[in-house]
Design an enzyme around this catalytic site. Structure first.
Site, PDB file in Angstrom:
ATOM      1  N   ASN A 209       0.844  -1.200   0.000  1.00  0.00           N
ATOM      2  CA  ASN A 209       0.000   0.000   0.000  1.00  0.00           C
ATOM      3  C   ASN A 209       0.874   1.243   0.000  1.00  0.00           C
ATOM      4  OD1 ASN A 209       0.554   0.709   2.895  1.00  0.00           O
ATOM      5  ND2 ASN A 209      -0.483  -1.264   3.220  1.00  0.00           N
ATOM      6  N   ASP A 279      -4.697  -6.230   4.722  1.00  0.00           N
ATOM      7  CA  ASP A 279      -5.848  -6.997   5.207  1.00  0.00           C
ATOM      8  C   ASP A 279      -5.945  -8.362   4.516  1.00  0.00           C
ATOM      9  OD1 ASP A 279      -6.765  -4.985   6.942  1.00  0.00           O
ATOM     10  OD2 ASP A 279      -7.719  -3.946   5.264  1.00  0.00           O
ATOM     11  N   LYS A 289       8.846 -17.122 -10.878  1.00  0.00           N
ATOM     12  CA  LYS A 289       8.144 -15.969 -11.417  1.00  0.00           C
ATOM     13  C   LYS A 289       6.980 -16.411 -12.297  1.00  0.00           C
ATOM     14  CE  LYS A 289       8.640 -11.998 -14.495  1.00  0.00           C
ATOM     15  NZ  LYS A 289       9.520 -11.262 -15.428  1.00  0.00           N
ATOM     16  N   PHE A 323      -4.781   3.391  14.672  1.00  0.00           N
ATOM     17  CA  PHE A 323      -4.956   4.450  13.674  1.00  0.00           C
ATOM     18  C   PHE A 323      -6.022   3.997  12.682  1.00  0.00           C
ATOM     19  CE2 PHE A 323      -1.505   6.639  15.410  1.00  0.00           C
ATOM     20  CZ  PHE A 323      -1.280   7.827  14.717  1.00  0.00           C
ATOM     21  N   LYS A 337     -13.941   1.016  15.031  1.00  0.00           N
ATOM     22  CA  LYS A 337     -12.662   0.359  15.314  1.00  0.00           C
ATOM     23  C   LYS A 337     -12.322   0.472  16.800  1.00  0.00           C
ATOM     24  CE  LYS A 337      -8.814   0.146  12.612  1.00  0.00           C
ATOM     25  NZ  LYS A 337      -7.642   0.612  11.825  1.00  0.00           N
ATOM     26  N   LYS A 341     -12.334  -3.298  18.618  1.00  0.00           N
ATOM     27  CA  LYS A 341     -10.992  -3.850  18.849  1.00  0.00           C
ATOM     28  C   LYS A 341     -10.486  -3.578  20.262  1.00  0.00           C
ATOM     29  CE  LYS A 341     -10.117  -3.950  13.964  1.00  0.00           C
ATOM     30  NZ  LYS A 341      -9.150  -4.013  12.865  1.00  0.00           N
TER      31      LYS A 341
END
Length: 401
Positions: A209, A279, A289, A323, A337, A341
Site C-alpha cells: 500500500n 488486510d 516468477k 490508527f 474500530k 478492537k
C-alpha cells in the site's frame, strides 16, 4: 505545548530586533501569555509600543520604572516567567550574563529568574566566532541556557556567514522540541508499528500500500524526546531514524508483524499501531516468477491475522491505540474500530483530505478516547501531530491511574 505558558521575551539591541515583533505575535498565536522587556539599545530599533500592541501587555525597559509600588518589577517578572527567550541575543547581553553583570532591566531579570532560558544569538560573523563570545556562550550553556543557533547568509553589516537570527518559526520549533523533552513519558515503554507490509505473490511481485512510515517514525522520535523507551516495528520503508535510542525491528509481511508485535506486547506500557498492515494476502505464493498469459489473471486472496484486534483481546494494563485511515465517514468507521478492537484510543484521519494523505510531511487527525472524548488536531507536521497524540495519551493514562 505553549498554551497558557508565561513567556518573557528579552529583546537586546541589534538590527534583528524587528524579527522579535513577529516572534511576539507567533508566540501569542500559540496561546502563550507574552510579556516583553527591552534593553535601551533595543528601543533604538523598535518602539516599545509595537511590542505592547502585539503582546497586549506593558513593556519593561527600565529597572527603576516600578509600575506597581507593591512589587519590585524585575523580581516580579522574573518569578512570573515559565520561559524566557532572548532574541536577538547580542554579544553584549551574552557577555553580561556570562559574567554576572546586572546593570539594566534585561540583565537583572535574567540573573534573578529560575525560568527555562533560550538564547537566540544574532551578530556579525566575526563577532560570533570571537574567542570571548565562544567562551561566554559555553559558560551559559554549562549553566543550563539553551542555545538556538543562528542561521548563515547575508548579514545586515554586509558580511556573509553565520550570525543571522533564526526565523521566528524556527525559534518556536526549537522551543517546542525542547519542551517536548519534559520527560512526560519518562519510565514508559512504548511499542509502535509503522509503514506498510508486503505480501508476496512470487519472487518478483508483491501486494502493498501507499504507507511510507512517516507518521510512525514521527511517533517514535517524539516518544523518545518525551523520555520514553521506544521499540519501533516497521515494514519496508526508506526512512532512517535520527535518534539512535529507538530500538528498530524490521519486518516485511503481515505475519511477521503479527509475531513481533505479540512478542513485544507484554513488556510495554503504551502500544500504538500506526502501520498500514495488509488486510489480505495471496492464498498461494509461487516459488518461480509467474509468466503472463493472454487472458486475465485471477488470484485468490485470504485474510491476514487482525493484529490490533488480537492485541485488544490480550490487553491487560497496556494503553492500546489504533490508527484509522479512511476516505469516507472517517469518524464513524474510526469509532467502530475503537469499540470492536477494545482500544483505549484511536487516531482518525481522512487520507483523501489535502495535507493528511500518505507520503506527505503533514497530517490532520481526530484523537478519540474510549470515553468518546475527542481532540481535533489541525494541519501540522507529522512530528507535531505525534507530540499532540502522545500528550493526549499521557494525560488519559494519568486520569485513569
Amino acid at each position: 505545548m505553549l498554551e497558557n505558558k508565561n513567556i518573557l521575551l528579552a529583546v537586546s539591541g541589534g538590527i534583528a530586533a524587528y524579527k522579535a515583533c513577529a516572534l511576539t505575535s507567533k508566540l501569542t498565536q500559540q496561546g502563550a501569555n507574552v510579556k516583553v522587556m527591552m534593553t535601551t539599545s533595543a528601543t533604538e530599533f523598535v518602539s516599545p509600543l509595537t511590542f505592547q500592541a502585539l503582546s497586549r501587555n506593558p513593556v519593561y525597559t527600565d529597572t527603576f520604572d516600578e509600575k506597581d509600588a507593591t512589587k519590585i518589577a524585575h523580581i516580579d517578572i522574573a518569578d512570573w516567567a515559565d520561559i524566557i527567550v532572548i532574541a536577538p541575543a547580542t554579544a553584549n547581553i551574552i557577555g553580561k550574563l556570562a559574567n554576572g553583570i546586572a546593570d539594566d532591566m534585561v540583565s537583572t531579570t535574567l540573573l534573578a529568574t529560575k525560568a527555562t532560558k533560550y538564547v537566540a544569538p544574532a551578530m556579525n560573523v566575526n563577532m560570533y566566532d570571537h574567542p570571548a563570545v565562544i567562551r561566554n556562550m559555553k559558560q551559559l550553556d554549562s549553566w543550563g541556557y539553551h542555545f538556538i543557533e543562528p542561521g548563515a547568509g547575508y548579514l545586515a553589516c554586509g558580511w556573509i556567514g553565520k550570525g543571522r537570527l533564526e526565523e521566528p518559526e524556527s525559534i518556536i520549533k526549537a522551543i517546542l522540541k525542547h519542551q517536548s523533552k519534559s520527560e512526560l513519558l519518562a519510565g514508559k515503554k512504548v511499542l509502535i508499528s509503522a509503514g506498510p507490509t508486503q505480501e508476496k505473490i512470487d519472487p518478483v511481485r508483491f501486494f502493498t500500500n501507499r504507507s511510507t512510515g512517516k507518521m510512525g517514525f514521527s511517533l517514535a522520535e517524539a516518544a523518545v524526546d518525551m523520555g520514553a523507551e521506544v521499540t519501533l516495528v516497521t515494514g519496508p520503508v526508506s526512512l532512517e531514524l535520527s535518534n539512535d535510542r529507538v530500538k528498530r525491528i524490521n519486518i516485511t509481511s503481515a505475519d511477521e508483524m503479527y509475531d513481533v508485535m505479540h512478542e513485544q506486547f507484554k513488556t510495554h506500557d503504551i502500544v500504538i499501531k500506526s502501520a498500514a498492515v495488509a488486510d489480505y494476502r495471496p492464498k498461494v505464493t509461487y516459488a518461480e516468477k509467474m509468466k503472463k498469459n493472454d487472458g486475465p489473471l485471477y488470484l485468490e486472496m485470504e485474510r491476514t491475522k487482525d493484529i490490533l484486534k488480537s492485541l485488544g483481546l490480550q490487553k491487560e494494563n497496556q494503553f492500546l491505540v489504533g490508527f484509522a485511515a479512511e476516505t469516507s465517514n472517517p469518524l464513524e468507521y474510526g469509532m467502530k474500530k475503537l469499540e470492536n478492537k477494545n482500544l483505549d484510543a484511536v487516531v482518525i484521519n481522512n487520507v483523501a483530505v489535502e495535507g493528511a494523505g500518505f507520503g506527505g510531511d503533514t497530517n490532520i487527525a481526530t484523537y478519540v478516547h474510549k470515553s468518546h472524548k475527542q481532540k481535533e488536531i489541525q494541519l501540522a507536521t507529522k512530528y507535531e501531530v505525534a507530540q499532540k497524540v502522545l500528550t493526549y495519551i499521557a494525560s488519559d493514562m494519568k486520569d485513569e491511574s
